[in-house]
Design an enzyme around this catalytic site. Sequence first.
Site, PDB file in Angstrom:
ATOM      1  N   GLY A 182       0.797  -1.225   0.000  1.00  0.00           N
ATOM      2  CA  GLY A 182       0.000   0.000   0.000  1.00  0.00           C
ATOM      3  C   GLY A 182       0.833   1.280   0.000  1.00  0.00           C
ATOM      4  N   ASP A 231       2.608 -10.462 -12.986  1.00  0.00           N
ATOM      5  CA  ASP A 231       3.048 -11.617 -13.770  1.00  0.00           C
ATOM      6  C   ASP A 231       3.592 -11.163 -15.133  1.00  0.00           C
ATOM      7  OD1 ASP A 231       2.129 -13.410 -11.733  1.00  0.00           O
ATOM      8  OD2 ASP A 231       0.093 -12.963 -12.396  1.00  0.00           O
ATOM      9  N   ARG A 248       6.972  -9.358 -14.439  1.00  0.00           N
ATOM     10  CA  ARG A 248       8.046 -10.331 -14.182  1.00  0.00           C
ATOM     11  C   ARG A 248       8.477 -11.019 -15.470  1.00  0.00           C
ATOM     12  NH1 ARG A 248       4.972 -12.568  -8.824  1.00  0.00           N
ATOM     13  NH2 ARG A 248       6.279 -11.508  -7.285  1.00  0.00           N
ATOM     14  N   HIS A 276      -3.745 -15.897 -11.101  1.00  0.00           N
ATOM     15  CA  HIS A 276      -2.590 -15.294 -10.432  1.00  0.00           C
ATOM     16  C   HIS A 276      -2.060 -16.191  -9.324  1.00  0.00           C
ATOM     17  CE1 HIS A 276       0.102 -12.226  -9.005  1.00  0.00           C
ATOM     18  NE2 HIS A 276      -0.481 -12.181  -7.827  1.00  0.00           N
TER      19      HIS A 276
HETATM   20  N1  APR Z   1      -9.112  -2.961   5.919  1.00  0.00           N
HETATM   21  C1  APR Z   1      -8.085  -2.217   5.441  1.00  0.00           C
HETATM   22  N2  APR Z   1      -6.816  -2.549   5.553  1.00  0.00           N
HETATM   23  C2  APR Z   1      -6.530  -3.685   6.182  1.00  0.00           C
HETATM   24  C3  APR Z   1      -7.539  -4.537   6.697  1.00  0.00           C
HETATM   25  C4  APR Z   1      -8.881  -4.118   6.561  1.00  0.00           C
HETATM   26  N3  APR Z   1      -9.883  -4.839   7.022  1.00  0.00           N
HETATM   27  N4  APR Z   1      -6.930  -5.597   7.265  1.00  0.00           N
HETATM   28  C5  APR Z   1      -5.612  -5.438   7.093  1.00  0.00           C
HETATM   29  N5  APR Z   1      -5.373  -4.278   6.454  1.00  0.00           N
HETATM   30  C6  APR Z   1      -4.094  -3.665   6.114  1.00  0.00           C
HETATM   31  C7  APR Z   1      -3.024  -3.863   7.171  1.00  0.00           C
HETATM   32  O1  APR Z   1      -3.213  -2.971   8.246  1.00  0.00           O
HETATM   33  C8  APR Z   1      -1.771  -3.559   6.373  1.00  0.00           C
HETATM   34  O2  APR Z   1      -1.431  -2.185   6.408  1.00  0.00           O
HETATM   35  O3  APR Z   1      -3.560  -4.249   4.943  1.00  0.00           O
HETATM   36  C9  APR Z   1      -2.160  -3.949   4.936  1.00  0.00           C
HETATM   37  C10 APR Z   1      -1.453  -5.181   4.445  1.00  0.00           C
HETATM   38  O4  APR Z   1      -0.107  -4.911   4.425  1.00  0.00           O
HETATM   39  P1  APR Z   1       0.992  -6.019   4.683  1.00  0.00           P
HETATM   40  O5  APR Z   1       0.620  -6.818   5.871  1.00  0.00           O
HETATM   41  O6  APR Z   1       2.310  -5.341   4.645  1.00  0.00           O
HETATM   42  O7  APR Z   1       0.812  -6.990   3.411  1.00  0.00           O
HETATM   43  P2  APR Z   1       1.283  -6.760   1.895  1.00  0.00           P
HETATM   44  O8  APR Z   1       2.615  -7.381   1.700  1.00  0.00           O
HETATM   45  O9  APR Z   1       1.087  -5.338   1.535  1.00  0.00           O
HETATM   46  O10 APR Z   1       0.236  -7.688   1.109  1.00  0.00           O
HETATM   47  C11 APR Z   1      -1.137  -7.434   1.126  1.00  0.00           C
HETATM   48  O11 APR Z   1      -1.547  -8.205  -1.117  1.00  0.00           O
HETATM   49  O12 APR Z   1      -0.278  -9.365  -2.704  1.00  0.00           O
HETATM   50  C12 APR Z   1      -1.197  -9.448  -1.685  1.00  0.00           C
HETATM   51  O13 APR Z   1      -0.707 -11.621  -0.828  1.00  0.00           O
HETATM   52  C13 APR Z   1      -0.691 -10.246  -0.539  1.00  0.00           C
HETATM   53  O14 APR Z   1      -2.881 -10.537   0.300  1.00  0.00           O
HETATM   54  C14 APR Z   1      -1.677  -9.854   0.510  1.00  0.00           C
HETATM   55  C15 APR Z   1      -1.902  -8.380   0.239  1.00  0.00           C
END
Ligand code: APR
Length: 317
Positions: free
Chosen positions: A16, A153, A156, A180
Amino acid sequence: QRNFKVVVAGASGGIGQPLALLLKQNPLVTRLALYDIAPVTPGVAVDLSHMNTPAKVSGHKGPEELSAAIKDADVVVIPAGVPRKPGMTRDDLFNTNASIVRDLAVSIAQNAPKAILAIITNPVNSMVPIASEVLKKAGVYDPRRVLGVTTLDVVRAAAFIGEINGVDPRSVTIPVIGGHSGVTIIPLLSQSQPAVKLTDQAKIKALTERIQEAGTEVVKAKAGGGSATLSMAFAGARLADAVLRGLKGDSNVVECAYIKSDLTEAAYFANPVVLGKNGVEKNLGYGQLNEFEQQLLKAAIPELLKNIKTGEDFVKK
Ligand code: APR
């Protein structure tokens, strides 16, 4: 129209934040709303707002601020959810992430029913059916507006082919179709432009498998620190930009995306599409497959069918 509101749902995470950074630099984005349950989110917005680019940034944290974030969005990019750890497949994320995407889709149906959704949350193969079913239930579903982001994809595949061919990877175009996750990822190496400089079928197979497992390559290398974030943000920003160019009225905006489809038995399928004022304007299909690619497609379909059913069943129950 050249003024667009883009929402990042899950804006404070590993994907994000860099995604928001890239979107803040996109001249087509006039309003950038960052939503996340993490308390740091308003701070991420303040931080980005100090960049001297035109997009106005707002931060929204927690469910009580979700509607305000989503309100009147043109595009909602969704990376909210938990990422993979070593040994986990994208499907292992299903239970947690399914509820997150469902709840976001409910709010989008209420607050921005015309928004185009770009879903990054894994497993994408199941999350797109979930969002679609939720929007259907709410009576606002338009299949042209719900996209699963498979751009990584494509990115990459182009990076690896650029390396093999010794050319600028930005000059490589290659369709990646299917889904995916693992075997559902089908790079059409026979359609690469320029042609992949590999003659040996064993090497074609190895490259195909590297593309299919590239996410796992990152998960392993991060050794417990998550999955792909920076390249995923790059890919997500590229798809969002394509969606915005389509909305603005540019012609010939083509990207691969995972969408509602009647090309194969699988009700959702990724391949090149034309993006326009309503999202997906035209499905370009996947052209001619060679024998090897036909085998890949055959292996992908049962897996896709299963992933789609898992998503649809989650909303129905
Ligand atoms: N609403 C909004 N944001 C949320 C919620 C929710 N209900 N639940 C979790 N989050 C937020 C978390 O607070 C965090 O900031 O989603 C973010 C996820 O970030 P990371 O844990 O760093 O995960 P990330 O590596 O960004 O991956 C997120 O994308 O590619 C996919 O497989 C990956 O499903 C995963 C997602």
